[in-house]
Motif scaffolding. Structure first.
Motif, PDB file in Angstrom:
ATOM      1  N   VAL A   1       7.814 -16.457  23.694  1.00  7.58           N
ATOM      2  CA  VAL A   1       8.692 -16.532  24.872  1.00  7.58           C
ATOM      3  C   VAL A   1       7.852 -16.558  26.145  1.00  7.58           C
ATOM      4  N   LEU A   2       6.833 -15.724  26.218  1.00  2.00           N
ATOM      5  CA  LEU A   2       5.961 -15.710  27.385  1.00  2.00           C
ATOM      6  C   LEU A   2       5.282 -17.062  27.575  1.00  2.00           C
ATOM      7  N   THR A   3       4.825 -17.661  26.505  1.00  2.00           N
ATOM      8  CA  THR A   3       4.162 -18.957  26.587  1.00  2.00           C
ATOM      9  C   THR A   3       5.125 -20.037  27.069  1.00  2.00           C
ATOM     10  N   ILE A   4       6.322 -20.059  26.513  1.00  6.63           N
ATOM     11  CA  ILE A   4       7.313 -21.055  26.923  1.00  6.63           C
ATOM     12  C   ILE A   4       7.710 -20.837  28.384  1.00  6.63           C
ATOM     13  N   PHE A   5       7.913 -19.576  28.755  1.00  6.37           N
ATOM     14  CA  PHE A   5       8.267 -19.249  30.132  1.00  6.37           C
ATOM     15  C   PHE A   5       7.179 -19.718  31.092  1.00  6.37           C
ATOM     16  N   ALA A   6       5.933 -19.470  30.756  1.00  6.09           N
ATOM     17  CA  ALA A   6       4.811 -19.886  31.603  1.00  6.09           C
ATOM     18  C   ALA A   6       4.720 -21.403  31.690  1.00  6.09           C
ATOM     19  N   ALA A   7       4.981 -22.100  30.593  1.00  3.37           N
ATOM     20  CA  ALA A   7       4.907 -23.556  30.600  1.00  3.37           C
ATOM     21  C   ALA A   7       6.034 -24.166  31.440  1.00  3.37           C
ATOM     22  N   VAL A   8       7.220 -23.602  31.338  1.00  2.00           N
ATOM     23  CA  VAL A   8       8.364 -24.136  32.085  1.00  2.00           C
ATOM     24  C   VAL A   8       8.164 -23.950  33.588  1.00  2.00           C
ATOM     25  N   PHE A   9       7.636 -22.803  33.979  1.00  2.57           N
ATOM     26  CA  PHE A   9       7.483 -22.524  35.397  1.00  2.57           C
ATOM     27  C   PHE A   9       6.097 -22.868  35.926  1.00  2.57           C
ATOM     28  N   ASP A  10       5.354 -23.677  35.189  1.00  2.00           N
ATOM     29  CA  ASP A  10       4.075 -24.218  35.619  1.00  2.00           C
ATOM     30  C   ASP A  10       3.099 -23.143  36.104  1.00  2.00           C
ATOM     31  N   ASN A  11       2.938 -22.155  35.272  1.00  2.00           N
ATOM     32  CA  ASN A  11       1.989 -21.085  35.569  1.00  2.00           C
ATOM     33  C   ASN A  11       0.578 -21.577  35.284  1.00  2.00           C
TER      34      ASN A  11
ATOM     35  N   MET B   1      -2.312 -22.145  29.516  1.00  4.79           N
ATOM     36  CA  MET B   1      -3.229 -22.403  28.405  1.00  4.79           C
ATOM     37  C   MET B   1      -3.781 -21.106  27.827  1.00  4.79           C
ATOM     38  N   SER B   2      -3.980 -20.106  28.655  1.00  6.14           N
ATOM     39  CA  SER B   2      -4.436 -18.811  28.155  1.00  6.14           C
ATOM     40  C   SER B   2      -3.358 -18.167  27.288  1.00  6.14           C
ATOM     41  N   TYR B   3      -2.113 -18.281  27.740  1.00  8.14           N
ATOM     42  CA  TYR B   3      -1.004 -17.731  26.957  1.00  8.14           C
ATOM     43  C   TYR B   3      -0.836 -18.487  25.650  1.00  8.14           C
ATOM     44  N   LEU B   4      -1.023 -19.804  25.691  1.00  8.64           N
ATOM     45  CA  LEU B   4      -0.923 -20.599  24.465  1.00  8.64           C
ATOM     46  C   LEU B   4      -2.017 -20.200  23.482  1.00  8.64           C
ATOM     47  N   THR B   5      -3.231 -20.019  23.975  1.00  8.37           N
ATOM     48  CA  THR B   5      -4.340 -19.594  23.121  1.00  8.37           C
ATOM     49  C   THR B   5      -4.057 -18.224  22.511  1.00  8.37           C
ATOM     50  N   ALA B   6      -3.542 -17.314  23.338  1.00 11.54           N
ATOM     51  CA  ALA B   6      -3.210 -15.973  22.838  1.00 11.54           C
ATOM     52  C   ALA B   6      -2.096 -16.046  21.795  1.00 11.54           C
ATOM     53  N   SER B   7      -1.124 -16.919  22.008  1.00 13.17           N
ATOM     54  CA  SER B   7      -0.035 -17.070  21.034  1.00 13.17           C
ATOM     55  C   SER B   7      -0.542 -17.602  19.700  1.00 13.17           C
ATOM     56  N   ILE B   8      -1.435 -18.570  19.770  1.00 15.52           N
ATOM     57  CA  ILE B   8      -2.000 -19.124  18.534  1.00 15.52           C
ATOM     58  C   ILE B   8      -2.810 -18.051  17.802  1.00 15.52           C
ATOM     59  N   ALA B   9      -3.606 -17.305  18.554  1.00 15.85           N
ATOM     60  CA  ALA B   9      -4.389 -16.229  17.938  1.00 15.85           C
ATOM     61  C   ALA B   9      -3.473 -15.168  17.344  1.00 15.85           C
ATOM     62  N   ALA B  10      -2.414 -14.807  18.060  1.00  7.44           N
ATOM     63  CA  ALA B  10      -1.471 -13.798  17.562  1.00  7.44           C
ATOM     64  C   ALA B  10      -0.750 -14.283  16.315  1.00  7.44           C
TER      65      ALA B  10
END
Length: 72
Positions: A21-31, A35-44
């Motif tokens: 959810v954090l990754t999608i939220f960051a992508a939608v609002f152009d944070n 990419m850091s959140y996406l990397t963390a999501s993949i690692a998680a």
């Protein structure tokens, strides 16, 4: 022991869904950290289930040890 496994599984689900959810939220609002959140999501996605699997193995071993002590 079964209850502990269920609690760990629920915690794992909450962690993974929260990261997604954090990754999608960051992508939608152009944070800028998307990419850091996406990397963390993949690692998680890899680390959380692996960690839960290890904890499950440790719980099973502890239960076996307790059962063996009861037999003797």
């Amino acid at each position: 022991m079964q209850r502990l496994r269920q609690i760990l599984a629920i915690i794992g689900i909450i962690l993974l869904v929260g990261m997604y959810v954090l990754t999608i939220f960051a992508a939608v609002f152009d944070n800028t950290k998307t990419m850091s959140y996406l990397t963390a999501s993949i690692a998680a996605t890899i680390l959380v289930p692996f960690t839960l699997w290890l904890l499950n193995i440790m719980i099973q071993n502890k239960k076996k040890d307790q059962d063996e002590k009861k037999e003797h």
